[in-house]
Design a protein around this motif. Sequence first.
Motif, PDB file in Angstrom:
ATOM      1  N   ILE A 181       0.851  -1.193   0.000  1.00  0.00           N
ATOM      2  CA  ILE A 181       0.000   0.000   0.000  1.00  0.00           C
ATOM      3  C   ILE A 181       0.887   1.243   0.000  1.00  0.00           C
ATOM      4  CG2 ILE A 181      -1.643   1.348   1.379  1.00  0.00           C
ATOM      5  CD1 ILE A 181      -2.802  -1.349   2.324  1.00  0.00           C
ATOM      6  N   LYS A 182       1.957   1.184   0.785  1.00  0.00           N
ATOM      7  CA  LYS A 182       2.922   2.280   0.811  1.00  0.00           C
ATOM      8  C   LYS A 182       3.475   2.555  -0.571  1.00  0.00           C
ATOM      9  CE  LYS A 182       6.855   1.094   1.156  1.00  0.00           C
ATOM     10  NZ  LYS A 182       7.938   0.710   0.200  1.00  0.00           N
ATOM     11  N   THR A 183       3.817   1.488  -1.299  1.00  0.00           N
ATOM     12  CA  THR A 183       4.367   1.637  -2.638  1.00  0.00           C
ATOM     13  C   THR A 183       3.357   2.272  -3.587  1.00  0.00           C
ATOM     14  OG1 THR A 183       5.821  -0.278  -2.337  1.00  0.00           O
ATOM     15  CG2 THR A 183       5.374   0.403  -4.593  1.00  0.00           C
ATOM     16  N   VAL A 184       2.087   1.877  -3.466  1.00  0.00           N
ATOM     17  CA  VAL A 184       1.046   2.462  -4.312  1.00  0.00           C
ATOM     18  C   VAL A 184       0.900   3.957  -4.037  1.00  0.00           C
ATOM     19  CG1 VAL A 184      -1.426   2.492  -4.801  1.00  0.00           C
ATOM     20  CG2 VAL A 184      -0.226   0.313  -4.626  1.00  0.00           C
ATOM     21  N   LEU A 185       0.862   4.334  -2.753  1.00  0.00           N
ATOM     22  CA  LEU A 185       0.746   5.742  -2.391  1.00  0.00           C
ATOM     23  C   LEU A 185       1.947   6.538  -2.906  1.00  0.00           C
ATOM     24  CD1 LEU A 185      -0.596   5.542   1.282  1.00  0.00           C
ATOM     25  CD2 LEU A 185      -1.808   6.469  -0.708  1.00  0.00           C
ATOM     26  N   GLN A 186       3.137   5.980  -2.727  1.00  0.00           N
ATOM     27  CA  GLN A 186       4.335   6.658  -3.217  1.00  0.00           C
ATOM     28  C   GLN A 186       4.277   6.822  -4.736  1.00  0.00           C
ATOM     29  OE1 GLN A 186       7.720   4.422  -1.920  1.00  0.00           O
ATOM     30  NE2 GLN A 186       7.624   5.155   0.196  1.00  0.00           N
ATOM     31  N   SER A 187       3.868   5.774  -5.421  1.00  0.00           N
ATOM     32  CA  SER A 187       3.824   5.819  -6.887  1.00  0.00           C
ATOM     33  C   SER A 187       2.838   6.874  -7.381  1.00  0.00           C
ATOM     34  CB  SER A 187       3.450   4.444  -7.452  1.00  0.00           C
ATOM     35  OG  SER A 187       4.414   3.477  -7.116  1.00  0.00           O
ATOM     36  N   LEU A 188       1.655   6.923  -6.766  1.00  0.00           N
ATOM     37  CA  LEU A 188       0.665   7.911  -7.164  1.00  0.00           C
ATOM     38  C   LEU A 188       1.160   9.327  -6.892  1.00  0.00           C
ATOM     39  CD1 LEU A 188      -2.631   6.208  -5.892  1.00  0.00           C
ATOM     40  CD2 LEU A 188      -1.884   6.467  -8.269  1.00  0.00           C
ATOM     41  N   ALA A 189       1.739   9.537  -5.707  1.00  0.00           N
ATOM     42  CA  ALA A 189       2.218  10.874  -5.342  1.00  0.00           C
ATOM     43  C   ALA A 189       3.357  11.318  -6.251  1.00  0.00           C
ATOM     44  CB  ALA A 189       2.664  10.890  -3.880  1.00  0.00           C
ATOM     45  N   VAL A 190       4.343  10.445  -6.438  1.00  0.00           N
ATOM     46  CA  VAL A 190       5.481  10.790  -7.289  1.00  0.00           C
ATOM     47  C   VAL A 190       5.017  11.016  -8.723  1.00  0.00           C
ATOM     48  CG1 VAL A 190       7.633   9.930  -8.283  1.00  0.00           C
ATOM     49  CG2 VAL A 190       7.193   9.651  -5.844  1.00  0.00           C
ATOM     50  N   GLY A 191       4.101  10.170  -9.203  1.00  0.00           N
ATOM     51  CA  GLY A 191       3.585  10.332 -10.561  1.00  0.00           C
ATOM     52  C   GLY A 191       2.971  11.709 -10.776  1.00  0.00           C
ATOM     53  N   LEU A 192       2.248  12.204  -9.777  1.00  0.00           N
ATOM     54  CA  LEU A 192       1.656  13.546  -9.889  1.00  0.00           C
ATOM     55  C   LEU A 192       2.730  14.629  -9.856  1.00  0.00           C
ATOM     56  CD1 LEU A 192      -1.562  13.247  -7.680  1.00  0.00           C
ATOM     57  CD2 LEU A 192      -1.422  13.444 -10.164  1.00  0.00           C
ATOM     58  N   MET A 201       1.341  12.666  -1.057  1.00  0.00           N
ATOM     59  CA  MET A 201       2.720  12.541  -0.597  1.00  0.00           C
ATOM     60  C   MET A 201       2.767  12.499   0.926  1.00  0.00           C
ATOM     61  SD  MET A 201       5.799  12.057  -1.564  1.00  0.00           S
ATOM     62  CE  MET A 201       5.909  12.575  -3.282  1.00  0.00           C
ATOM     63  N   GLY A 202       1.946  13.320   1.580  1.00  0.00           N
ATOM     64  CA  GLY A 202       1.886  13.285   3.040  1.00  0.00           C
ATOM     65  C   GLY A 202       1.450  11.927   3.549  1.00  0.00           C
ATOM     66  N   ALA A 203       0.422  11.361   2.911  1.00  0.00           N
ATOM     67  CA  ALA A 203      -0.051  10.029   3.306  1.00  0.00           C
ATOM     68  C   ALA A 203       1.026   8.982   3.065  1.00  0.00           C
ATOM     69  CB  ALA A 203      -1.317   9.679   2.525  1.00  0.00           C
ATOM     70  N   ALA A 204       1.748   9.125   1.956  1.00  0.00           N
ATOM     71  CA  ALA A 204       2.812   8.171   1.640  1.00  0.00           C
ATOM     72  C   ALA A 204       3.912   8.207   2.691  1.00  0.00           C
ATOM     73  CB  ALA A 204       3.392   8.477   0.259  1.00  0.00           C
ATOM     74  N   VAL A 205       4.282   9.402   3.149  1.00  0.00           N
ATOM     75  CA  VAL A 205       5.325   9.527   4.170  1.00  0.00           C
ATOM     76  C   VAL A 205       4.889   8.850   5.468  1.00  0.00           C
ATOM     77  CG1 VAL A 205       6.582  11.141   5.647  1.00  0.00           C
ATOM     78  CG2 VAL A 205       6.345  11.616   3.199  1.00  0.00           C
ATOM     79  N   VAL A 206       3.650   9.089   5.876  1.00  0.00           N
ATOM     80  CA  VAL A 206       3.147   8.499   7.119  1.00  0.00           C
ATOM     81  C   VAL A 206       3.146   6.974   7.033  1.00  0.00           C
ATOM     82  CG1 VAL A 206       1.127   8.241   8.602  1.00  0.00           C
ATOM     83  CG2 VAL A 206       1.761  10.504   7.760  1.00  0.00           C
ATOM     84  N   VAL A 207       2.594   6.431   5.958  1.00  0.00           N
ATOM     85  CA  VAL A 207       2.524   4.969   5.802  1.00  0.00           C
ATOM     86  C   VAL A 207       3.922   4.380   5.673  1.00  0.00           C
ATOM     87  CG1 VAL A 207       1.667   3.087   4.350  1.00  0.00           C
ATOM     88  CG2 VAL A 207       0.218   5.069   4.804  1.00  0.00           C
TER      89      VAL A 207
END
Length: 218
Positions: free
Chosen positions: A131-142, A162-168
């Motif tokens: 899930i962390k990887t998905v959040l990171q991928s979506l944030a970085v993609g944007l 990106m904030g959610a990705a950092v927390v997770v």
Amino acid sequence: MSRPSPWNVANVLTVLRIVVVPFVAWALLVDGGEDVVWRLVATALFALAAATDRVDGYLARRLGLVTDLGKLLDPIADKALIGTALVALSWLGELSWWVTAAILVRELGITVMRFFLLRYLVLPASRGGKIKTVLQSLAVGLYLLPLGSLPVWVHVVAAVLMGAAVVVTLVTGADYVRTAVRVHREHAAGGSPDAARRAAETGTTSPRGDGGAVTSPR
């Protein structure tokens, strides 16, 4: 039943994801990141590489191509792709260095920990890790998009993701450490390799093999 070859189609896709990494960085840095066309090229390459994380997992499970090499390479490929993009974005001044540092310290630390645990077992990615990887991928993609030419709401969505990705990222990192300590203690107490593996599985990990789908971690 014979064991699948480490160099199967699923693992080849994982390796190709690693090969694409320098091309993403190059496209992003063309003209100091100001060229809209090359920003879109970088975004497309990143999205294509990130998509293979699900494809290789599907193929590995569907075709019975689960291997220890795949379990090891998959998270490394994810970290190389996302980490390189984060560093490039911070270099361009479009993402705070503390965000990049927090994510990279966690990712590199967990990777080193995995190598130390190889004497006991291959520690696959956890559900939270995927899930962390998905959040990171979506944030970085944007963030890879030419945000200067896009509506403000896109900036807001990118920042929230990106904030959610950092927390997770930080929470799952702590979870991996707890699992590693559990495995080490089991081994130190004279437990068998199977006992160490069970100790890992009762933590956050859910070994499945190659692929990287969020619902079935690699």
